[in-house]
Design a protein around this motif. Structure first.
Motif, short mmCIF file in Angstrom:
data_model
loop_
_atom_site.label_atom_id
_atom_site.label_comp_id
_atom_site.label_asym_id
_atom_site.label_seq_id
_atom_site.Cartn_x
_atom_site.Cartn_y
_atom_site.Cartn_z
N HIS A 117 0.84 -1.20 0.00
CA HIS A 117 0.00 0.00 0.00
C HIS A 117 0.87 1.26 0.00
O HIS A 117 0.58 2.23 -0.71
CB HIS A 117 -0.93 -0.01 1.21
CG HIS A 117 -1.87 1.14 1.26
ND1 HIS A 117 -2.89 1.30 0.34
CD2 HIS A 117 -1.95 2.19 2.09
CE1 HIS A 117 -3.55 2.42 0.62
NE2 HIS A 117 -2.99 2.98 1.69
N ALA A 118 1.96 1.24 0.76
CA ALA A 118 2.87 2.40 0.78
C ALA A 118 3.56 2.59 -0.56
O ALA A 118 3.69 3.72 -1.04
CB ALA A 118 3.91 2.21 1.89
N ILE A 119 3.97 1.50 -1.20
CA ILE A 119 4.62 1.60 -2.51
C ILE A 119 3.63 2.09 -3.56
O ILE A 119 3.97 2.91 -4.41
CB ILE A 119 5.25 0.25 -2.90
CG1 ILE A 119 6.43 -0.05 -1.98
CG2 ILE A 119 5.69 0.24 -4.36
CD1 ILE A 119 7.03 -1.41 -2.14
N ASP A 120 2.39 1.62 -3.49
CA ASP A 120 1.36 2.10 -4.41
C ASP A 120 1.13 3.61 -4.22
O ASP A 120 0.91 4.34 -5.19
CB ASP A 120 0.06 1.34 -4.24
CG ASP A 120 0.14 -0.09 -4.73
OD1 ASP A 120 1.06 -0.39 -5.53
OD2 ASP A 120 -0.70 -0.89 -4.31
N HIS A 163 3.80 5.53 -5.99
CA HIS A 163 3.62 5.53 -7.43
C HIS A 163 2.60 6.57 -7.88
O HIS A 163 2.62 7.01 -9.04
CB HIS A 163 3.21 4.15 -7.94
CG HIS A 163 4.34 3.18 -7.98
ND1 HIS A 163 5.25 3.13 -8.99
CD2 HIS A 163 4.70 2.22 -7.11
CE1 HIS A 163 6.14 2.18 -8.76
NE2 HIS A 163 5.83 1.61 -7.60
N THR A 164 1.70 6.98 -7.00
CA THR A 164 0.70 7.97 -7.37
C THR A 164 1.25 9.41 -7.31
O THR A 164 0.61 10.32 -7.82
CB THR A 164 -0.53 7.87 -6.45
OG1 THR A 164 -0.14 8.13 -5.11
CG2 THR A 164 -1.18 6.51 -6.56
N LEU A 165 2.40 9.60 -6.68
CA LEU A 165 2.99 10.94 -6.60
C LEU A 165 3.45 11.39 -7.98
O LEU A 165 3.87 10.58 -8.80
CB LEU A 165 4.16 10.94 -5.63
CG LEU A 165 3.83 10.68 -4.17
CD1 LEU A 165 5.12 10.57 -3.36
CD2 LEU A 165 2.95 11.76 -3.61
N PRO A 166 3.40 12.71 -8.26
CA PRO A 166 3.86 13.18 -9.56
C PRO A 166 5.37 13.03 -9.69
O PRO A 166 6.11 13.11 -8.71
CB PRO A 166 3.44 14.65 -9.58
CG PRO A 166 3.28 15.02 -8.15
CD PRO A 166 2.89 13.78 -7.43
N ASN A 167 5.81 12.84 -10.91
CA ASN A 167 7.25 12.72 -11.20
C ASN A 167 7.90 14.09 -11.11
O ASN A 167 7.50 15.02 -11.82
CB ASN A 167 7.44 12.12 -12.60
CG ASN A 167 8.86 11.72 -12.86
OD1 ASN A 167 9.73 11.89 -12.01
ND2 ASN A 167 9.10 11.22 -14.06
N PRO A 168 8.93 14.26 -10.26
CA PRO A 168 9.56 15.59 -10.12
C PRO A 168 10.58 15.87 -11.21
O PRO A 168 11.77 16.00 -10.97
CB PRO A 168 10.23 15.49 -8.76
CG PRO A 168 10.57 14.05 -8.60
CD PRO A 168 9.48 13.31 -9.31
#
Length: 63
Positions: free
Chosen positions: A51-54, A57-62
């Motif tokens: 759940h933490a890794i998912d 993955h939802t964070l925007p690419n910086p």
């Protein structure tokens, strides 16, 4: 100890309480240029970590 198995004695000397478990909770696997973290389904923390890794993955690419 057979002459052809010097590592077997070294592995036996590392025996301890952690050797009770037949397998690790996670394995880091390298295939080509990719790295995979394989988690055991029976491990109680598998759902929390996936759940933490998912969520990461939802964070925007910086970029």
């Amino acid at each position: 100890m057979p002459a052809g198995e010097p590592r077997a004695a070294a592995n036996d000397s590392l025996a301890g309480p952690w050797t009770y478990y037949p397998s690790a909770a996670a394995q880091l696997v390298n295939t080509g240029r990719r790295h995979w973290l394989r988690l055991t389904a029976r491990w109680p923390w598998t759902d929390v970590i996936t759940h933490a890794i998912d969520g990461l993955h939802t964070l925007p690419n910086p970029s």
